[in-house]
Design an enzyme around this catalytic site. Structure first.
Site, PDB file in Angstrom:
ATOM      1  CD  GLU A   8      -2.594  -1.608  -0.005  1.00 50.31           C
ATOM      2  OE1 GLU A   8      -2.799  -0.745  -0.876  1.00 50.31           O
ATOM      3  OE2 GLU A   8      -2.926  -2.803  -0.172  1.00 50.31           O
ATOM      4  CE1 TYR A  43      -4.476  -6.951  -7.899  1.00 52.58           C
ATOM      5  CE2 TYR A  43      -2.902  -6.331  -6.203  1.00 52.58           C
ATOM      6  CZ  TYR A  43      -4.174  -6.272  -6.735  1.00 52.58           C
ATOM      7  OH  TYR A  43      -5.148  -5.534  -6.101  1.00 52.58           O
TER       8      TYR A  43
END
Ligand code: BES
Ligand code: ZN
Length: 627
Positions: free
Chosen positions: A323, A410
């Site tokens: 994050e 991803y």
């Protein structure tokens, strides 16, 4: 990691994949400017080319009694706006729209476009050249997908209720009428009123303390897209970690979170050393209640995180690295549309493992990378050959952007960057990435623009590499490339599993010394166990059924269900489904139950647990049950 998404995806009938757009948008000489460009976003009705937004000032009252946000969204338009402002809305009630100039207000007649079940509907506001500000008074409804309202009885202290938002990908429009495309950036400020005694926080500069009157002011000085608008209201405290970093969490877990996240400041510094200064000021993390449907969400200045990362041994903190990395890849340089979601997530997954390597060394980071690589291989196997969903650049048109959520974005994205790193060497590649983050900050990025920059700055027009790059970005499947991750620890696990299976003695597994990642690798190595011998012997020695580690427990419960041990583990399964709200953990368990003839049980457990699930999670589980 995201393996259940691939299962969803398999359920969808594929659409014809058009290549025309690829041809049209290809640019030979890209100019990098800040001006507003035509953004052709299939997931937004907004037309920034006609009128675009510079700043949002949100005044909102959070009404817990009626589970509603009553707000006034005031927009400041960019100069040279046209005769209409088009905003996205979904399940919002619009009360009134006024054009504003100083103290003068002019009420206008607004209208709506046609309702689309995925996108919601356009709010069409006629403009007047003399008025540069637009004020929309609105309320949210009970169907707002972005909002999770939690009763106070369901919180730790049972003193206050809780509300949090989740705007990505296209749900900001369900709590604020807004231009809701990732390519449309604006600054924002907010005045939020909450019940007395409650705390509020946003993806902006925060006060860190409870205001007894329940009045909070926020400011985000940098332009961000709507999917990064975020708000949480509840009972939570703040504790510092480093000079720029800290954590918010409910009073009962905030110290635990501070301990768990002790390396947060170091992570931030490692990231800065890699790709340039952290531009946002503070970086804090808010630990949400368990119903938060994701692991983490990169809301700028204030990452939202699941409490399931508090394993007690700091073993799940790569999620923080992830994050945090989004502060550059995603928040600073943002995918133009959800068709290029890999530009956000692939870069971030690569960047995440570089941060992990800086802090904990190559061997540790490579274990995490190997698990991700295994997930990718499995996802590719589960997709049909040549599935367009195995491409990095997608053509989702007006389909649900949820379709882009898979290991392709991803892990294939990460692997592509890893391939470039191995081909050109780390030094050159890092220099390239640093230049990329510097050159395109606060701008949108798509596959073509990236391809051009890559070609110019790294490939130097080498035709062979140009076609390799095209294959990675625009073709389905996985090009031939095996990353050179070190694997000594995992090889040892594999060896031990072999000895265990041959000798039938669990004594040969050195589990006490295993990290979380070695456990996950071990569980993945276990064959189908029709005799119950494996499950029984491993659990009698290591008690995985009582693991406080959500990743291990999820993998273990999935394994035991698939091996016919649902009855024996009924208590643990129920506890897991009732206390965990993270979709990534719930889906494999519900799927395994359904696939092993335990659908009735799955549905019963769902009924007992659903008040703790987020609307997005509820939707995914209902989709699963309807299959
Ligand atoms: N931005 C994503 C979460 C997201 C993606 C929410 C798309 C809604 C739509 C976030 O950065 C993310 O990737 N979270 C992962 C954790 C990460 C460590 C892979 C998650 O929630 O599992
Ligand atoms: Zn992410």
């Amino acid at each position: 990691m995201l393996k259940y998404f691939s299962l969803f995806i398999l359920g969808f009938i594929f659409f014809a994949c058009k290549n025309t757009k690829q041809e049209n948008t290809k640019q030979d000489n890209v100019k990098h400017t800040n001006e507003v460009k035509e953004i052709d976003d299939p997931h937004s009705f907004s037309k920034p080319k006609i009128s675009s937004v510079k700043h949002l000032h949100l005044v909102a009252d959070i009404d817990f009694t009626n589970k509603k946000i009553n707000g006034i969204a005031k927009y400041f338009l960019n100069p040279n706006f046209g005769n209409e402002l088009i905003l996205d809305t979904k399940e919002l009630e619009i009360h009134e729209v006024n054009l504003v100039k100083g103290a003068e207000k002019k009420k206008v007649t607004f209208s709506f476009g046609i309702h689309d079940s995925i996108l919601g509907k356009a709010l069409l506001i006629p403009l007047d050249p003399l008025f540069q500000e637009v004020e929309i008074s609105y309320s949210t409804t009970k169907d707002a997908m972005a909002l999770m309202w939690i009763e106070k009885e369901q919180t730790d202290s049972k003193k206050f209720p809780y509300l949090f938002t989740q705007s990505q990908s296209i749900y900001a429009r369900s709590w604020i009428p807004c231009p809701d495309g990732p390519g449309m950036r604006f600054t924002y400020s907010a005045e939020i009123t909450v019940p007395k005694g409650m705390m509020a926080a946003m993806s902006a500069e925060n006060t860190q303390k409870v205001n007894q009157e329940g009045k909070y002011k926020f400011q985000m000085k940098f332009p961000i897209p709507a999917y990064l608008l975020a708000l949480a209201v509840g009972e939570f405290d703040f504790l510092p970690i480093g000079s720029q970093t800290g954590v918010y969490a409910s009073p009962s877990i905030v110290s635990k979170a501070q301990e768990e996240f002790v390396d947060l400041q170091k992570m931030l510094e490692a990231a800065e050393n890699l790709y340039g200064k952290y531009p946002w000021g503070r970086y804090d993390v808010l630990v949400l209640p368990s119903s938060f449907p994701f692991g983490g969400m990169e809301n700028p200045m204030l990452t939202f995180a699941t409490p399931s990362i508090l394993a007690g041994d700091r073993s799940l903190t790569s999620l923080l690295a992830h994050e945090l990395a989004h502060s550059w890849s995603g928040n600073l340089i943002t995918n133009s549309t959800w068709n290029d979601f890999w530009i956000n997530e692939g870069f971030t997954t690569y960047f995440e493992s570089r941060i992990m390597e800086s802090l904990y060394g190559k061997e540790y980071a490579d274990m995490l990378s190997t698990l991700g690589y295994q997930d990718l291989q499995k996802t590719i196997q589960n997709l049909e050959n040549n599935s367009p969903l195995s491409k990095l650049h997608l053509e989702l048109n007006s389909q649900d952007p949820e379709l882009s959520l898979s290991d392709i974005a991803y892990e294939k994205g990460k692997l592509f960057l890893r391939m470039l790193e191995e081909k050109y060497g780390r030094e050159k590649f890092d220099r390239f990435l640093k230049a990329y983050f510097n050159e395109f900050q606060f701008q949108s990025m798509d596959s073509y623009k990236f391809e051009n920059f890559l070609n110019e700055k790294l490939l130097h027009s080498d035709p062979k590499m140009q076609s390799v790059v095209k294959e990675w970005i625009y073709e389905p499947g996985l090009p031939l490339f095996k990353p050179s991750y070190s694997n000594s620890k995992f090889l040892k696990v594999e060896e031990e599993v072999k000895v265990f299976l041959n000798s039938k003695s669990v004594q040969n597994i050195l589990g006490a010394k295993y990290s979380t990642h070695e456990w996950l690798h071990l569980i993945r190595q276990l064959p189908v166990d029709s005799t119950n011998f494996i499950v029984k012997s491993i659990d009698s020695k290591f008690a995985l059924r009582n693991s406080g580690n959500s990743e291990i427990l999820c993998a273990w419960l999935e394994y035991v269900i698939k091996n016919g041990q649902t009855k024996t583990y009924a208590k643990e399964i129920e506890k897991f489904l009732r206390t965990i709200g993270r979709r990534k953990f719930l889906m494999p368990i519900y799927t395994a139950l359904q696939d092993t003839g335990n659908k009735t049980l799955a549905m019963e457990l769902f009924e007992k647990s659903k008040s703790n699930y987020h609307p997005l999670t509820l939707e995914s589980i209902s989709d699963l049950f309807s299959k």
